[in-house]
Motif scaffolding. Structure first.
Motif, short mmCIF file in Angstrom:
data_model
loop_
_atom_site.label_atom_id
_atom_site.label_comp_id
_atom_site.label_asym_id
_atom_site.label_seq_id
_atom_site.Cartn_x
_atom_site.Cartn_y
_atom_site.Cartn_z
N LEU A 1 13.93 5.37 -9.51
CA LEU A 1 12.71 6.11 -9.17
C LEU A 1 11.47 5.27 -9.49
O LEU A 1 10.51 5.24 -8.72
CB LEU A 1 12.68 7.44 -9.91
CG LEU A 1 11.67 8.47 -9.44
CD1 LEU A 1 11.87 8.81 -7.97
CD2 LEU A 1 11.77 9.73 -10.28
N PHE A 2 11.51 4.56 -10.61
CA PHE A 2 10.41 3.67 -10.98
C PHE A 2 10.28 2.54 -9.96
O PHE A 2 9.18 2.19 -9.53
CB PHE A 2 10.63 3.11 -12.39
CG PHE A 2 9.51 2.26 -12.89
CD1 PHE A 2 8.27 2.80 -13.17
CD2 PHE A 2 9.70 0.90 -13.07
CE1 PHE A 2 7.23 2.01 -13.63
CE2 PHE A 2 8.67 0.10 -13.53
CZ PHE A 2 7.43 0.65 -13.81
N GLN A 3 11.39 1.98 -9.56
CA GLN A 3 11.39 0.92 -8.55
C GLN A 3 10.78 1.43 -7.24
O GLN A 3 9.98 0.75 -6.61
CB GLN A 3 12.82 0.42 -8.30
CG GLN A 3 12.91 -0.66 -7.24
CD GLN A 3 14.34 -1.08 -6.97
OE1 GLN A 3 15.29 -0.41 -7.37
NE2 GLN A 3 14.50 -2.20 -6.30
N HIS A 4 11.13 2.65 -6.87
CA HIS A 4 10.57 3.23 -5.65
C HIS A 4 9.06 3.43 -5.79
O HIS A 4 8.30 3.17 -4.84
CB HIS A 4 11.24 4.56 -5.31
CG HIS A 4 10.61 5.23 -4.15
ND1 HIS A 4 10.76 4.78 -2.85
CD2 HIS A 4 9.79 6.30 -4.06
CE1 HIS A 4 10.07 5.54 -2.03
NE2 HIS A 4 9.47 6.47 -2.75
N ALA A 5 8.63 3.89 -6.95
CA ALA A 5 7.19 4.10 -7.15
C ALA A 5 6.40 2.80 -7.00
O ALA A 5 5.30 2.81 -6.45
CB ALA A 5 6.95 4.71 -8.54
N ALA B 1 0.84 -1.20 0.00
CA ALA B 1 0.00 0.00 0.00
C ALA B 1 0.88 1.25 0.00
O ALA B 1 1.96 1.26 0.60
CB ALA B 1 -0.91 0.00 1.23
N THR B 2 0.43 2.28 -0.66
CA THR B 2 1.21 3.51 -0.81
C THR B 2 1.63 4.08 0.53
O THR B 2 2.77 4.50 0.70
CB THR B 2 0.40 4.55 -1.60
OG1 THR B 2 0.11 4.01 -2.89
CG2 THR B 2 1.16 5.85 -1.76
N ASN B 3 0.73 4.09 1.51
CA ASN B 3 1.05 4.73 2.78
C ASN B 3 1.92 3.86 3.69
O ASN B 3 2.30 4.29 4.77
CB ASN B 3 -0.22 5.14 3.51
CG ASN B 3 -1.08 3.96 3.89
OD1 ASN B 3 -0.94 2.88 3.34
ND2 ASN B 3 -1.99 4.17 4.82
N GLN B 4 2.25 2.63 3.25
CA GLN B 4 3.05 1.74 4.08
C GLN B 4 4.36 1.34 3.42
O GLN B 4 5.24 0.79 4.08
CB GLN B 4 2.27 0.46 4.40
CG GLN B 4 1.02 0.69 5.16
CD GLN B 4 0.19 -0.58 5.28
OE1 GLN B 4 0.41 -1.54 4.56
NE2 GLN B 4 -0.77 -0.57 6.17
N ARG B 5 4.51 1.60 2.15
CA ARG B 5 5.63 1.02 1.38
C ARG B 5 7.00 1.47 1.86
O ARG B 5 7.92 0.67 1.90
CB ARG B 5 5.44 1.25 -0.11
CG ARG B 5 5.43 2.68 -0.52
CD ARG B 5 4.87 2.86 -1.94
NE ARG B 5 4.81 4.27 -2.22
CZ ARG B 5 5.73 4.92 -2.88
NH1 ARG B 5 6.76 4.28 -3.38
NH2 ARG B 5 5.63 6.20 -3.07
N VAL B 6 7.16 2.71 2.24
CA VAL B 6 8.48 3.18 2.69
C VAL B 6 8.82 2.59 4.05
O VAL B 6 9.92 2.08 4.25
CB VAL B 6 8.54 4.72 2.72
CG1 VAL B 6 9.80 5.21 3.42
CG2 VAL B 6 8.46 5.29 1.31
N GLU B 7 7.88 2.62 4.98
CA GLU B 7 8.15 2.07 6.30
C GLU B 7 8.42 0.57 6.25
O GLU B 7 9.24 0.05 7.01
CB GLU B 7 6.99 2.37 7.25
CG GLU B 7 6.91 3.85 7.62
CD GLU B 7 5.77 4.16 8.54
OE1 GLU B 7 5.77 3.63 9.68
OE2 GLU B 7 4.88 4.93 8.15
N LEU B 8 7.75 -0.13 5.35
CA LEU B 8 7.99 -1.57 5.20
C LEU B 8 9.40 -1.88 4.69
O LEU B 8 9.94 -2.94 4.96
CB LEU B 8 6.96 -2.19 4.24
CG LEU B 8 5.54 -2.32 4.77
CD1 LEU B 8 4.60 -2.78 3.65
CD2 LEU B 8 5.48 -3.27 5.94
N HIS B 9 9.98 -0.93 3.96
CA HIS B 9 11.31 -1.12 3.39
C HIS B 9 12.39 -0.34 4.16
O HIS B 9 13.48 -0.13 3.65
CB HIS B 9 11.32 -0.73 1.91
CG HIS B 9 10.58 -1.70 1.07
ND1 HIS B 9 9.27 -1.51 0.71
CD2 HIS B 9 10.95 -2.89 0.53
CE1 HIS B 9 8.87 -2.53 -0.02
NE2 HIS B 9 9.87 -3.38 -0.15
#
Length: 152
Positions: free
Chosen positions: A90-94, A4-12
């Motif tokens: 950047l695409f990978q991050h998206a 999910a967009t709002n969780q993807r950074v914290e999960l990684h």
């Protein structure tokens, strides 16, 4: 599976970094719980200008890509590999919420917009912005008051 967009950074992000960011946020909220409403308002203005991790990554990626294009036009065409690599990251991050600069930026303290908003809404609650949202009958809140309280 794409997170999910709002969780993807914290999960990684490693657990230690997530804990450190959360602890720093709690410490700031505790600090402002003893301050005047004006100081809380000043902090809220600071939060409006805080760069989240997405903005930092976008700025970093565009600066590197632009530099690669300029260097390829002025120095050597092989510099075109830089914008190709950066846009791939950047695409990978998206898609996944991870790219090579992410751990570095997170350790530097860049937060997600959700993490910034957690502090924002805690400070608004301390300031009393949500008190007028509670309904008189305890069941139905005034929708306009809720919107205004969240907007402030």
């Amino acid at each position: 599976m794409i997170p999910a967009t709002n969780q993807r950074v914290e999960l990684h992000t490693c657990d230690a970094t997530n804990r450190q960011i959360a602890e720093q946020t709690r410490e700031r909220i505790a600090f402002y719980s003893t301050r005047s409403p004006q100081e809380v308002s000043d902090r809220l203005l600071e939060l409006d200008h805080e760069w989240d991790i997405e903005r930092a990554l976008e700025c970093n990626a565009s600066a590197l890509a632009f530099s690669g294009v300029v260097l390829s036009a002025t120095v050597d065409k092989r510099w075109l590999l830089l914008p190709g690599l950066v846009t791939g990251f950047l695409f990978q991050h998206a898609l996944q919420g991870w790219c090579p600069p992410l751990p570095i930026l997170r350790r530097m303290g860049f937060r997600t917009s959700a993490e910034i908003n957690e502090e924002r809404y805690a400070l608004k609650a301390l300031r009393g912005d949500f008190e007028r949202i509670i309904s008189r009958d305890g069941v139905h809140a005034d929708a306009e008051a809720a919107f205004v309280g969240a907007e402030q």
